[in-house]
Write an enzyme that holds these catalytic residues in place. Structure first.
Site, short mmCIF file in Angstrom:
data_model
loop_
_atom_site.label_atom_id
_atom_site.label_comp_id
_atom_site.label_asym_id
_atom_site.label_seq_id
_atom_site.Cartn_x
_atom_site.Cartn_y
_atom_site.Cartn_z
N ARG A 1 12.43 1.55 14.15
CA ARG A 1 13.17 2.55 14.94
C ARG A 1 13.99 1.93 16.06
NH1 ARG A 1 7.82 5.83 16.03
NH2 ARG A 1 7.28 3.64 16.26
N LYS B 1 -9.78 1.48 16.06
CA LYS B 1 -8.91 2.56 16.56
C LYS B 1 -9.37 3.88 15.96
CE LYS B 1 -4.07 2.82 16.60
NZ LYS B 1 -2.80 2.18 16.20
N SER C 1 4.13 9.31 15.48
CA SER C 1 2.91 10.10 15.25
C SER C 1 2.25 10.42 16.59
CB SER C 1 1.93 9.33 14.37
OG SER C 1 2.47 9.14 13.09
N HIS D 1 8.37 8.89 8.47
CA HIS D 1 7.68 8.19 7.37
C HIS D 1 8.19 8.67 6.02
CE1 HIS D 1 4.14 7.94 10.38
NE2 HIS D 1 4.60 6.71 10.25
O1 PNS Z 1 2.01 2.65 11.32
P1 PNS Z 1 1.66 1.48 12.17
O2 PNS Z 1 0.66 1.87 13.23
O3 PNS Z 1 2.86 0.77 12.71
O4 PNS Z 1 0.91 0.43 11.20
C1 PNS Z 1 0.40 -0.78 11.67
C2 PNS Z 1 -0.37 -1.47 10.55
C3 PNS Z 1 -1.53 -0.62 10.09
C4 PNS Z 1 0.56 -1.71 9.38
C5 PNS Z 1 -0.86 -2.82 11.14
O5 PNS Z 1 -1.71 -2.58 12.22
C6 PNS Z 1 -1.58 -3.68 10.10
O6 PNS Z 1 -0.92 -4.33 9.31
N1 PNS Z 1 -2.93 -3.65 10.09
C7 PNS Z 1 -3.74 -4.36 9.14
C8 PNS Z 1 -4.19 -5.73 9.62
C9 PNS Z 1 -3.21 -6.81 9.20
O7 PNS Z 1 -2.96 -7.05 8.04
N2 PNS Z 1 -2.59 -7.49 10.17
C10 PNS Z 1 -1.55 -8.44 9.89
C11 PNS Z 1 -1.76 -9.77 10.55
S1 PNS Z 1 -2.32 -9.75 12.21
#
Ligand code: PNS
Length: 160
Positions: free
Chosen positions: A90, A41, A128, A17
């Site tokens: 990744r 979560k 993570s 990150h």
């Molecule tokens: O670090 P991560 O776990 O890959 O992050 C995922 C994250 C938090 C970016 C993703 O789950 C997210 O965007 N959540 C917010 C809800 C949202 O905007 N969803 C997009 C359309 S379904």
């Protein structure tokens, strides 16, 4: 002035990150790193704790700010005035997942694009979840996370 939004779970922030943040901070005049709160979560760290850790880790970047958000990424794009969303990728699994998110977010924001940055070779295997599992068993995680994250994980698992 162009603003990039870098959303994620950051539970907790890894060297992967931090590498993305360092690279994005050179490409955009303003970077907003956002801890997204997912009520479904349960993380190891509270969203507030993740954001505090990130704030401390980003201290040396004057153009980077850290936020926490409990809704959609698209809402945050509007409220912070982001021109682009940035995600680190990744592998093929990340690409597939992030591409779907990018479609939703482009539709929801009326056209804001998601820019993918390939993870640096050194950090491709870091996640993570893996780091948390290693830390839970008292394994050395020093090569995967910043020292502050390592301290926070050790404290959480009482191995240090
Ligand atoms: O670090 P991560 O776990 O890959 O992050 C995922 C994250 C938090 C970016 C993703 O789950 C997210 O965007 N959540 C917010 C809800 C949202 O905007 N969803 C997009 C359309 S379904």
């Amino acid at each position: 002035m162009k603003t990039a939004l870098y959303p994620g779970s950051f539970d907790p922030a890894t060297l992967g990150h931090m590498d993305i943040i360092a690279r994005v901070s050179k490409l955009f005049s303003r970077v907003v790193v956002a801890v997204l709160v997912n009520p479904a979560k349960n993380g190891l760290f509270l969203p507030e704790e993740r954001a505090e850790l990130l704030k401390s880790l980003c201290k040396s970047y004057p153009n980077v700010e850290v936020r926490m958000h409990g809704g959609l990424v698209a809402e945050l794009v509007k409220s912070v005035g982001a021109d682009v969303i940035v995600k680190g990728v990744r592998d093929a699994a990340d690409f597939s997942y992030e591409t779907t998110m990018a479609y939703y977010n482009r539709a929801l924001t009326g056209g804001v694009e998601t820019l993918f940055l390939p993870a640096d070779e050194k950090f491709r295997h870091i996640s993570s979840s893996a780091v948390k599992e290693l830390a839970a068993h008292g394994a050395d995680i020093g090569e995967y996370v910043p020292a502050e994250t390592e301290r926070a994980l050790k404290e959480r698992f009482q191995h240090g």
